[in-house]
Enzyme design. Structure first.
Site, PDB file in Angstrom:
ATOM      1  N   LYS A 173       0.813  -1.212   0.000  1.00  0.00           N
ATOM      2  CA  LYS A 173       0.000   0.000   0.000  1.00  0.00           C
ATOM      3  C   LYS A 173       0.850   1.268   0.000  1.00  0.00           C
ATOM      4  O   LYS A 173       2.046   1.245   0.267  1.00  0.00           O
ATOM      5  CB  LYS A 173      -0.992  -0.031   1.162  1.00  0.00           C
ATOM      6  CG  LYS A 173      -2.089  -1.073   0.903  1.00  0.00           C
ATOM      7  CD  LYS A 173      -3.283  -0.955   1.800  1.00  0.00           C
ATOM      8  CE  LYS A 173      -4.385  -1.917   1.321  1.00  0.00           C
ATOM      9  NZ  LYS A 173      -5.562  -1.914   2.227  1.00  0.00           N
TER      10      LYS A 173
ATOM     11  N   ARG B  46      -3.453 -10.505   4.867  1.00  0.00           N
ATOM     12  CA  ARG B  46      -3.857 -10.499   3.457  1.00  0.00           C
ATOM     13  C   ARG B  46      -2.731  -9.877   2.617  1.00  0.00           C
ATOM     14  O   ARG B  46      -2.398  -8.703   2.799  1.00  0.00           O
ATOM     15  CB  ARG B  46      -5.162  -9.715   3.300  1.00  0.00           C
ATOM     16  CG  ARG B  46      -5.753  -9.713   1.908  1.00  0.00           C
ATOM     17  CD  ARG B  46      -7.083  -8.965   1.911  1.00  0.00           C
ATOM     18  NE  ARG B  46      -7.713  -8.967   0.595  1.00  0.00           N
ATOM     19  CZ  ARG B  46      -7.483  -8.065  -0.351  1.00  0.00           C
ATOM     20  NH1 ARG B  46      -6.635  -7.060  -0.125  1.00  0.00           N
ATOM     21  NH2 ARG B  46      -8.101  -8.150  -1.520  1.00  0.00           N
TER      22      ARG B  46
END
Length: 324
Positions: free
Chosen positions: A266, A301
Site C-alpha cells: 500500500k 492479506r
C-alpha cells in the site's frame, strides 16, 4: 504463541486522551474492563470454511487474487483468463496461503465502479476452479448479488470492505448464510470508502466504529462468532493514521473477533521508502506482516504469498526457540 504482562489502560475524558500501564498482577478491572479482558484472552475459534478448517492459533496468510484490469498492484495480470488466474491461486495455496481472496472490483481511490454482473463474470469461474482444487476461497465484494453468486460457486467467506453497508441486501444475505464475514473500517463505508473527515485519534475512532458495527450486524442475526474485523489500512487514512493503527493493532483484540490486516504494497509503504513504486514494496509489506504477527493478528492479506509464508515461518521458529 502470544503472552503479555501488562495492560495499557487508555482513557478519553473531555476530548483528551491519557494512558497508564497496569501489570496483570495488579489489574483490578471494572465490569466493562473485565468483559474486554475476557474477549482479549479467549481463544479464537477455527474458521469453518466448507470442508476446510482454518485454525487461528497462529497467523494465517490470505492470498490476494484480483480479477480486475485496474487494481493498484496486480490489475490486468489475468483478469481475462480464469484458468490462468485459478492456477495462480492454486500456486498460492501450495505455497502456504490458507485462504485465496478473489475480487472483481478495484477499491483503490478513484477506481471506476463495476456493474455487479461484470463482477460475477470476472470472479465466479475462478472461484469454481479454485473450489474444485480444494482451496478455501473468500469473495472480496460489497455487493449482495456477487456474494450470493460466489457462495453458490463454492466460496466460503465474504470479505466486505464496506462492512455490509454499501448494499442494502447484504446484511440479510449474510444473516441467512453460515460462513465467516469480514467487516472492514473505512471513513465512508456506504459510498466511496475513501472520503470522510480526518480522524483526530485514528486508533480509538477505528476501534469504536468497528465495535458499533459489530453490534449492528449481530442485531440482525449474524453470529458474532462468524465476524472478522479489519481496521482498513489505506482506506481514507493518512500515513500517520495508518502507522498509529498498525502500532496499536493489539487493541482490536478487545473486540473479541479474529483480526485481519491488509497492508500489502500500500501507498504508505512507498511514502516511507523514497516513494517506492508498487512492485518495489515487498520489504515494507513483510515488515508490516511481522508487526501484525507480533501483535497477534490472525489473518494477513498479501500479494506476495511465498515470501510472507517464509517470513512467518522464521518468525515462528524464533519464538518457538525463545519460549523453549
Amino acid at each position: 504463541m502470544m503472552f503479555f504482562a501488562a495492560y495499557e489502560i487508555i482513557t478519553i475524558a473531555e476530548g483528551k486522551r491519557s494512558s497508564r500501564l497496569v501489570p496483570i498482577d495488579r489489574f483490578e478491572p471494572t465490569e466493562d474492563q473485565a468483559a474486554i479482558h475476557t474477549r482479549i484472552t479467549a481463544p479464537r475459534a477455527p474458521l469453518a470454511m466448507g470442508e476446510r478448517t482454518i485454525r487461528l492459533d497462529q497467523p494465517q496468510v490470505m492470498g490476494i487474487l484480483n480479477m480486475t484490469p485496474d487494481s493498484f498492484s496486480d490489475g490486468g495480470k489475468y483478469s481475462t483468463d480464469p484458468a490462468r488466474a485459478a492456477a495462480i491461486g492454486i500456486d498460492m495455496a501450495a505455497a502456504g496461503a490458507a485462504i485465496i481472496d478473489v475480487g472483481g472490483e478495484s477499491t483503490r481511490p478513484s477506481a471506476a465502479p463495476v456493474w455487479e454482473g461484470d463482477e460475477i463474470v470476472r470472479t465466479q469461474p475462478v472461484i469454481e476452479r479454485l473450489t474444485r482444487s480444494g482451496a478455501a476461497v473468500s469473495i472480496d465484494t460489497r455487493k449482495a448479488s456477487v456474494m450470493d453468486a460466489a457462495l453458490s460457486a463454492g466460496a466460503t467467506m465474504v470479505n466486505d470492505v464496506s462492512a455490509l453497508m454499501f448494499d442494502t441486501q447484504a446484511l440479510a444475505l449474510m444473516a441467512r448464510a453460515t460462513c465467516p464475514v469480514v467487516l472492514m473500517h473505512s471513513p465512508d463505508a456506504a459510498k466511496t470508502l475513501h472520503d470522510g473527515p480526518a480522524q483526530a485519534d485514528p486508533l480509538i475512532e477505528t476501534y469504536d466504529w468497528l465495535s458499533d458495527r459489530i453490534k449492528a450486524v449481530v442485531a440482525v442475526g449474524i453470529d458474532r462468532a462468524r465476524i472478522i474485523v479489519d481496521p482498513g489500512i489505506g482506506f481514507g487514512k493518512s500515513v500517520a493514521a495508518n502507522l498509529a493503527i498498525i502500532n496499536g493493532l493489539s487493541l482490536f483484540h478487545g473486540l473479541g473477533c479474529p483480526l485481519l490486516l491488509g497492508a500489502s504494497r500500500k501507498r504508505f509503504i512507498g511514502a516511507l521508502s523514497n516513494e517506492a513504486s508498487v512492485e518495489h514494496r515487498l520489504g515494507g509489506s513483510v515488515a508490516v506482516v511481522l508487526e501484525g504477527a507480533k501483535q497477534g493478528v490472525q489473518l494477513l492479506r498479501v500479494h506476495d504469498v511465498p515470501e510472507t509464508v517464509q517470513a512467518l515461518k522464521v518468525w515462528r521458529g524464533l519464538r518457538d526457540q525463545a519460549l523453549s
